[in-house]
Design a protein around this motif. Structure first.
Motif, mmCIF file in Angstrom:
data_model
loop_
_atom_site.group_PDB
_atom_site.id
_atom_site.type_symbol
_atom_site.label_atom_id
_atom_site.label_comp_id
_atom_site.label_asym_id
_atom_site.label_seq_id
_atom_site.Cartn_x
_atom_site.Cartn_y
_atom_site.Cartn_z
ATOM 1 N N ARG A 124 0.418 -1.472 0.128
ATOM 2 C CA ARG A 124 -0.054 -0.258 -0.146
ATOM 3 C C ARG A 124 0.987 1.250 0.161
ATOM 4 N N ARG A 125 0.130 2.663 -0.526
ATOM 5 C CA ARG A 125 1.428 3.330 -0.302
ATOM 6 C C ARG A 125 0.238 4.481 0.736
ATOM 7 N N GLU A 127 0.684 7.690 2.242
ATOM 8 C CA GLU A 127 1.082 9.437 1.677
ATOM 9 C C GLU A 127 1.742 10.497 2.986
ATOM 10 N N VAL A 128 2.570 11.044 2.582
ATOM 11 C CA VAL A 128 3.381 12.327 3.411
ATOM 12 C C VAL A 128 2.444 13.553 3.151
ATOM 13 N N ALA A 129 2.135 13.638 4.665
ATOM 14 C CA ALA A 129 1.270 14.803 5.195
ATOM 15 C C ALA A 129 2.173 15.956 5.338
ATOM 16 N N HIS A 130 2.142 17.357 4.380
ATOM 17 C CA HIS A 130 3.617 18.561 4.801
ATOM 18 C C HIS A 130 2.524 19.187 5.556
#
Length: 151
Positions: A124-125, A127-130
């Motif tokens: 699974r990917r 997500e990177v939160a900024h």
């Protein structure tokens, strides 16, 4: 009359006899491949009655049994190379498989098992939160404080 000596003839005869023995009846050739979200196991079982196929999973061990009935024993056999009797194969399954969702089908002498990959084991990917880093937040607050005290 000349005779030709072949030292390998007797060895070949013995190997042929061994390959058609009852020990060979336990061999069931398989192919195993992974598709995107499941594995497919294909096993050659020509001449096997589909009702005799038994598949079970216990403690991550997949057991497949099948039986090919022997032809008439009263016949005068000239060549008998096709094994009969009970075939059995056990495979140890690794972690990350949905063992409760295994399905099987039998067509044209080939048993096919579909073994899904469990949801937890699927890639699974993430997500990177900024976000603003804590050092930038502290620097911005002291600048705002200086502005407020001078004005």
């Amino acid at each position: 009359m000349a005779t030709r000596f072949d030292p390998f003839h007797e060895i070949d005869r013995m190997l042929t006899a061994l390959s058609t023995s009852s020990r060979d009846a336990a061999v069931m050739p398989i192919d195993l491949q992974r598709e995107t979200d499941h594995y497919v196991l294909s096993m050659d079982l020509p001449g096997v009655d589909p009702g005799s196929i038994d598949i079970s999973v216990e403690d991550r061990i997949l057991t497949i049994r099948a039986e090919r009935t022997a032809p008439s024993a009263e016949a005068d056999w000239l060549v008998r190379e096709r094994p009969s009797g009970t075939f059995a194969r056990q495979l140890t399954l690794g972690q990350g498989l949905a063992l409760d969702q295994i399905s099987a089908s039998y067509a044209d002498g080939v048993l096919s098992l579909t073994i899904p990959v469990s949801e937890q084991a699927k890639p699974r990917r993430i997500e990177v939160a900024h976000t603003t880093s804590p050092s930038q937040i502290g620097a911005g607050a002291s600048t705002a404080g200086e502005t407020a005290s001078t004005g």
